[in-house]
Design a protein around this motif. Structure first.
Motif, PDB file in Angstrom:
ATOM      1  N   LEU A  31       5.812  33.153   4.622  1.00 51.56           N
ATOM      2  CA  LEU A  31       6.244  31.898   5.262  1.00 51.56           C
ATOM      3  C   LEU A  31       6.152  30.726   4.291  1.00 51.56           C
ATOM      4  N   ARG A  50       3.713  31.402  13.306  1.00 50.56           N
ATOM      5  CA  ARG A  50       2.655  30.559  12.727  1.00 50.56           C
ATOM      6  C   ARG A  50       1.393  30.609  13.587  1.00 50.56           C
ATOM      7  N   ARG A  63       1.622  34.916   6.003  1.00 56.93           N
ATOM      8  CA  ARG A  63       1.404  33.518   5.602  1.00 56.93           C
ATOM      9  C   ARG A  63       2.028  33.242   4.241  1.00 56.93           C
ATOM     10  N   GLU A 123      -2.299  31.892  12.480  1.00 57.34           N
ATOM     11  CA  GLU A 123      -3.489  31.049  12.689  1.00 57.34           C
ATOM     12  C   GLU A 123      -4.473  31.698  13.657  1.00 57.34           C
TER      13      GLU A 123
END
Length: 174
Positions: free
Chosen positions: A106, A59, A103, A63
């Motif tokens: 996920l 993550r 992303r 980001e």
């Protein structure tokens, strides 16, 4: 063999759960492929990149956080102590396409996991009325709750079989 309404619903639930697990696995494999293609060896460093520390790093990479930002927050001490190795295994930032693909995978995995959890909650409620049968099945080494409830779902009421041979035949074992 005719299944009761309750038995049919249990079978549908366990099969839906299995499909959700397969879907989650497909997206995990997709993330592995994206990381490999990007030259990021996270799976060399962490056995399960979908565990607590692995997800934290994944993550963070999505980001676009730097390793300097990520390392102090790694949740597992064992992993944090070896964190300097990450500089060799994550030599680049993810590009826009990689970020998007990871992303989305996920996010989908989170949604699918919620579905699995919802089905599990129902299965545990149903299991209350099958406690004795589940206990017997789970006494077999390697058979945990999900496997036991799935076996019950697939065979229905084992008392409907005249003997073990008939059950084995029905199950395709003989």
């Amino acid at each position: 063999r005719k299944f009761s309404k309750e038995e049919s619903e249990l079978k549908r639930l366990t099969r839906a759960r299995e499909q959700n697990v397969k879907t989650r696995t497909r997206f995990k494999n997709q993330i592995h492929k994206v990381l490999d293609a990007a030259g990021i060896g996270l799976s060399i460093f962490i056995t399960d990149i979908f565990g607590k520390s692995g997800m934290y790093l994944l993550r963070g990479l999505v980001e676009r956080k730097s390793l300097e930002e990520l390392i102090p927050g790694i949740p597992t001490n064992r992993i944090r102590k070896r964190a300097r190795e990450l500089y060799e295994l994550i030599p680049v930032q993810l590009n826009d396409t990689d970020v998007l693909l990871i992303r989305q995978a996920l996010d989908t995995m989170d949604f699918v996991q919620k579905s699995i959890n919802e089905i599990d909650a129902i299965l545990y409620r149903i299991a209350e009325s099958h406690k004795d049968d589940l206990q017997i099945l789970m006494s077999v080494p390697g058979v945990q709750f999900v496997a036991a409830i799935t076996i019950l779902a697939e065979i229905g009421n084992y008392r409907d079989f005249k003997d073990g041979d008939q059950l084995a035949c029905y199950s395709g074992l003989t």
